[in-house]
Design an enzyme around this catalytic site. Structure first.
Site, PDB file in Angstrom:
ATOM      1  N   HIS A  64       0.824  -1.214   0.000  1.00  0.00           N
ATOM      2  CA  HIS A  64       0.000   0.000   0.000  1.00  0.00           C
ATOM      3  C   HIS A  64       0.859   1.267   0.000  1.00  0.00           C
ATOM      4  O   HIS A  64       0.351   2.340   0.284  1.00  0.00           O
ATOM      5  CB  HIS A  64      -0.900   0.008   1.240  1.00  0.00           C
ATOM      6  N   HIS A  65       2.158   1.125  -0.320  1.00  0.00           N
ATOM      7  CA  HIS A  65       3.001   2.338  -0.262  1.00  0.00           C
ATOM      8  C   HIS A  65       2.548   3.361  -1.288  1.00  0.00           C
ATOM      9  O   HIS A  65       2.797   4.550  -1.140  1.00  0.00           O
ATOM     10  CB  HIS A  65       4.488   1.986  -0.441  1.00  0.00           C
ATOM     11  N   ARG A  66       1.904   2.875  -2.354  1.00  0.00           N
ATOM     12  CA  ARG A  66       1.264   3.788  -3.308  1.00  0.00           C
ATOM     13  C   ARG A  66      -0.115   3.243  -3.638  1.00  0.00           C
ATOM     14  O   ARG A  66      -0.291   2.027  -3.757  1.00  0.00           O
ATOM     15  CB  ARG A  66       2.077   3.894  -4.600  1.00  0.00           C
ATOM     16  N   LYS A  70      -2.460  -2.368  -7.966  1.00  0.00           N
ATOM     17  CA  LYS A  70      -2.777  -2.740  -9.352  1.00  0.00           C
ATOM     18  C   LYS A  70      -2.256  -4.126  -9.649  1.00  0.00           C
ATOM     19  O   LYS A  70      -1.153  -4.484  -9.236  1.00  0.00           O
ATOM     20  CB  LYS A  70      -2.087  -1.727 -10.278  1.00  0.00           C
ATOM     21  N   LYS A  94       7.521  -4.543 -10.166  1.00  0.00           N
ATOM     22  CA  LYS A  94       7.329  -4.205 -11.579  1.00  0.00           C
ATOM     23  C   LYS A  94       6.929  -2.733 -11.735  1.00  0.00           C
ATOM     24  O   LYS A  94       7.501  -2.005 -12.530  1.00  0.00           O
ATOM     25  CB  LYS A  94       6.207  -5.104 -12.105  1.00  0.00           C
ATOM     26  N   ASP A  99       8.304   2.930 -13.150  1.00  0.00           N
ATOM     27  CA  ASP A  99       7.785   4.217 -12.659  1.00  0.00           C
ATOM     28  C   ASP A  99       6.287   4.382 -12.905  1.00  0.00           C
ATOM     29  O   ASP A  99       5.835   5.414 -13.420  1.00  0.00           O
ATOM     30  CB  ASP A  99       8.546   5.392 -13.293  1.00  0.00           C
ATOM     31  N   LYS A 106      -2.766  -8.644  -6.943  1.00  0.00           N
ATOM     32  CA  LYS A 106      -3.125  -9.689  -7.909  1.00  0.00           C
ATOM     33  C   LYS A 106      -4.375 -10.396  -7.449  1.00  0.00           C
ATOM     34  O   LYS A 106      -4.634 -10.479  -6.238  1.00  0.00           O
ATOM     35  CB  LYS A 106      -1.996 -10.723  -8.028  1.00  0.00           C
ATOM     36  N   SER A 363      -1.768  -0.149 -18.905  1.00  0.00           N
ATOM     37  CA  SER A 363      -2.910  -0.086 -17.982  1.00  0.00           C
ATOM     38  C   SER A 363      -2.914   1.264 -17.255  1.00  0.00           C
ATOM     39  O   SER A 363      -3.970   1.854 -17.009  1.00  0.00           O
ATOM     40  CB  SER A 363      -2.822  -1.201 -16.946  1.00  0.00           C
TER      41      SER A 363
END
Ligand code: NAD
Length: 472
Positions: A64-66, A70, A94, A99, A106, A363
Site C-alpha cells: 500500500h506504499h502507493r 494494481k 514491476k 515508474d 493480484k 494499464s
C-alpha cells in the site's frame, strides 16, 4: 498448501533476498517492503446448470506504499494463495521499475475457464467483483484489476459493468479496472502491450554491445532465432511483433496440445489462424510436431520466450536449456535455483518484473485516460497537423524543392491514441532497461539483470517510506 505456488512464492522471496544486501537498507524496512499487506480469500456460490458450485477466489494487495494497488486477475484451476501472493509481490517491484505509481496486487479465481460456458463465466466474474466491492477491494483509488492468464477484455468489461451498477453515480467508475475493450473505455494498444513491451525489452538487450559481447552474440535483432512457450495474449503478440518489427525467425512454438519446430521459421499470424481452424498448433504446414510441449524449452535458439506460466524451467530440465537469452514474458517461469544454474552457464535472463511490465504500463495510461474522461490525442492532433503542414510548406517555399503529397502526409501527421500509447510504452521500456543497467554498473558486484532490477525497485519503494514516514 500448493507445492507449485509455494515454490513460486519462495523463488520471489529468494530473488528478493539476493538483492537485499545491495540496497544497504535496514532489516526492518526490508521486511516491511517484502510483506503482503492484505490477503483476501473468499468462497462464493455460483449456480452452474442445476447445481450450486462453490468457487475459491483471492485478491492480494502486496503493498500500500502507493495507491491504488494494481494487478491482473488470473483464472486457472491451479490458483492458490501463495501463487497470488507471489504475483502480487512481483507487481509491486514491476510498477517501481517502470515508474508506474501503483502498489502491487493480484487476483485469482480457481477455475478452469475452458470448462465453463460464456454465461457461466460471466456469472462467476460478476459475483467475484461483487465480493471485491463488498470488501472495498476494488475502486479507481483503491485497487484496479486487469487481465492475466485466462482472462481478457471480455472479463474486464463485466467487472466494469458490475462495479458501475453497484457504485451508482461514481463518475470515475471506468477507472476501476483496465484492459477493457476499446469501446468500453479501454485504450488502443492495451491488448498487445505486454507482448510489445517484451519485444522492446529483448531489442534493448540485443542492441547492448557489452551484454552481447558477454554471450558472444552479434548485436541486433534481425535474423535471430526465437522459441515461444504459450501462444496466448503475451506469447502471440511478442512473437508477432518480434517477427514483424525485429526480423526474428521463430523456430519453435509450444501450446497446451504440443509443440512444433521449423528451421525455416513459423509465421505466427498464420499459425494462429491454423489453430483457430483446427483447434491445435500441431500439423501446421512446413513444421514438424515435437515429442511433447516441453521440447520448445530445450530448442537451441538465441532467445527463449516462456509466455505461459510459472515454474517451467526448474532443476529438472535446466541442464537441457540451450537458449542464449531467456526473456521471461510469463511471471516466474524460471525457479530461483534454476536461475543460478543458468547464470553460471552464462545465459542472460530478462527478468519477468521488467520484461512483462508493458501491460501494467499501458494499464496506467488507460487509468489516466479514464480519469481524464478523454481519448489521448483528441485535443492536439489537428493542431499539430496544421503546425507541421505549415512547416513543411515553409521548407518547400524557402528551399524551392517539391515535397510529394505522400511525404507531406507522413511529415504532417498528428498523433493518434495508438501512436501515443506505443511511444509511451517504448519510452518506458527503454528507460527502465538503461536504469537497470545503471544499477548493474554502480560497482556493487551485481552481475545479473534481475538482481539489479530488484535493487532499483526496492530502493524506490524504500524512498516512499523514508520520505513520507509511517503513520501513526
Ligand atoms: P493467456 O491465458 O492469454 O495465454 C497463456 C497460454 O499459455 C494459453 O494459450 C495456454 O494454453 C498456454 N499454456 C499453458 N500451459 C502451457 C504449457 N505448459 N505449455 C505451453 N503452453 C501452455 O495468458 P497471458 O495473459 O498471455 O499470460 C501468460 C503469462 O504472462 C502469465 O504468467 C501472466 O501472469 C503473464 N503476464 C500477462 C500479462 C497480460 O497483460 N496478460 C501481463 C504481465 C504478465
Amino acid at each position: 498448501m500448493s507445492k507449485n505456488g509455494l515454490n513460486f512464492y519462495k523463488s520471489v522471496q529468494q530473488n528478493f533476498a539476493k538483492a537485499a544486501p545491495h540496497t544497504k537498507l535496514s532489516a526492518g524496512l526490508l521486511t516491511q517492503i517484502k510483506a503482503c499487506n492484505s490477503v483476501y480469500f473468499v468462497q462464493f456460490p455460483v449456480k452452474i446448470d442445476d447445481e450450486v458450485r462453490v468457487i475459491d477466489a483471492f485478491r492480494v494487495q502486496h503493498s500500500h506504499h502507493r495507491l491504488p494497488t494494481k494487478g491482473g486477475i488470473r483464472y486457472s484451476s491451479q490458483v492458490n494463495q501463495e501463487e497470488v501472493m507471489a504475483l502480487a509481490a512481483l507487481m509491486t517491484y514491476k510498477c517501481a521499475i517502470v515508474d508506474v505509481p501503483f502498489g502491487g496486487a493480484k487476483g485469482g479465481v480457481k477455475i478452469s475457464p475452458r470448462k465453463y460456458t460464456t454465461a457461466q463465466l460471466e456469472r462467476i466474474t460478476r459475483r467475484y467483483t461483487t465480493e471485491l466491492v463488498k470488501r472495498n477491494f476494488i475502486g479507481p483509488g483503491i485497487d484496479v484489476p486487469a487481465p492475466d492468464y485466462g482472462t481478457g477484455a471480455r472479463e474486464m468489461a463485466w467487472i466494469y459493468d458490475t462495479y458501475q451498477v453497484l457504485q451508482s453515480g461514481e463518475i470515475d467508475a471506468a477507472a476501476c479496472v483496465t484492459g477493457k475493450p476499446v469501446g468500453q473505455n479501454g485504450i488502443r494498444g492495451r491488448e498487445e502491450a505486454t507482448g510489445r513491451g517484451v519485444y522492446y525489452a529483448i531489442r534493448e538487450l540485443l542492441n547492448d554491445v557489452s551484454m552481447m559481447k558477454k554471450i558472444g552474440l552479434d548485436v541486433g535483432t534481425d535474423g535471430k532465432t526465437m522459441a515461444i512457450q504459450g501462444l496466448g495474449n503475451v506469447g502471440y503478440h511478442t512473437g508477432r511483433i518480434a517477427q514483424m518489427e525485429g526480423g526474428f525467425k521463430i523456430t519453435s512454438v509450444a501450446e497446451f496440445e504440443g509443440a512444433i519446430f521449423s528451421e525455416q521459421g513459423i509465421d505466427i499470424e498464420q499459425l494462429v489462424m491454423h489453430r483457430k481452424e483446427t483447434g491445435s498448433i500441431l500439423d501446421f504446414p512446413g513444421t514438424s510436431n515435437m515429442r511433447d510441449r516441453t521440447q520448445t524449452l530445450e530448442v537451441a535458439c538465441d532467445v527463449l520466450v516462456p509466455a505461459a506460466l510459472e515454474n517451467q524451467i526448474t532443476l529438472e530440465n535446466v541442464d537441457r536449456v540451450k537458449a542464449k537469452v531467456i526473456a521471461e514474458a510469463a511471471n516466474g517461469p524460471v525457479t530461483s535455483d534454476a536461475i543460478e544454474v543458468l547464470l553460471k552457464k552464462n545465459v542472460i535472463i530478462l527478468p519477468d518484473m521488467y520484461a512483462n511490465a508493458g501491460g501494467v504500463t499501458v494499464s496506467y495510461f488507460e487509468w489516466l485516460k479514464n480519469l481524464s474522461h478523454m481519448r489521448f490525442g483528441r485535443m492536439e492532433k489537428r493542431f499539430d497537423q496544421k503546425t507541421y503542414l505549415s512547416l513543411v510548406n515553409l521548407v518547400e517555399e524557402k528551399t524551392g524543392s517539391v515535397i510529394s503529397d505522400k511525404d507531406k502526409e507522413i511529415l504532417a501527421r498528428g498523433a493518434d491514441e495508438i501512436d501515443l500509447v506505443r511511444s509511451g510504452l517504448e519510452e518506458t521500456m527503454v528507460t527502465a532497461y538503461h536504469e537497470i543497467r545503471d544499477w548493474m554498473n554502480v560497482g556493487n558486484d551485481i552481475s545479473d539483470l534481475r538482481t539489479a532490477a530488484f535493487v532499483g525497485a526496492i530502493r524506490k519503494v524504500a524512498n516512499d517510506y523514508e520520505d513520507r514516514g509511517l503513520f501513526p
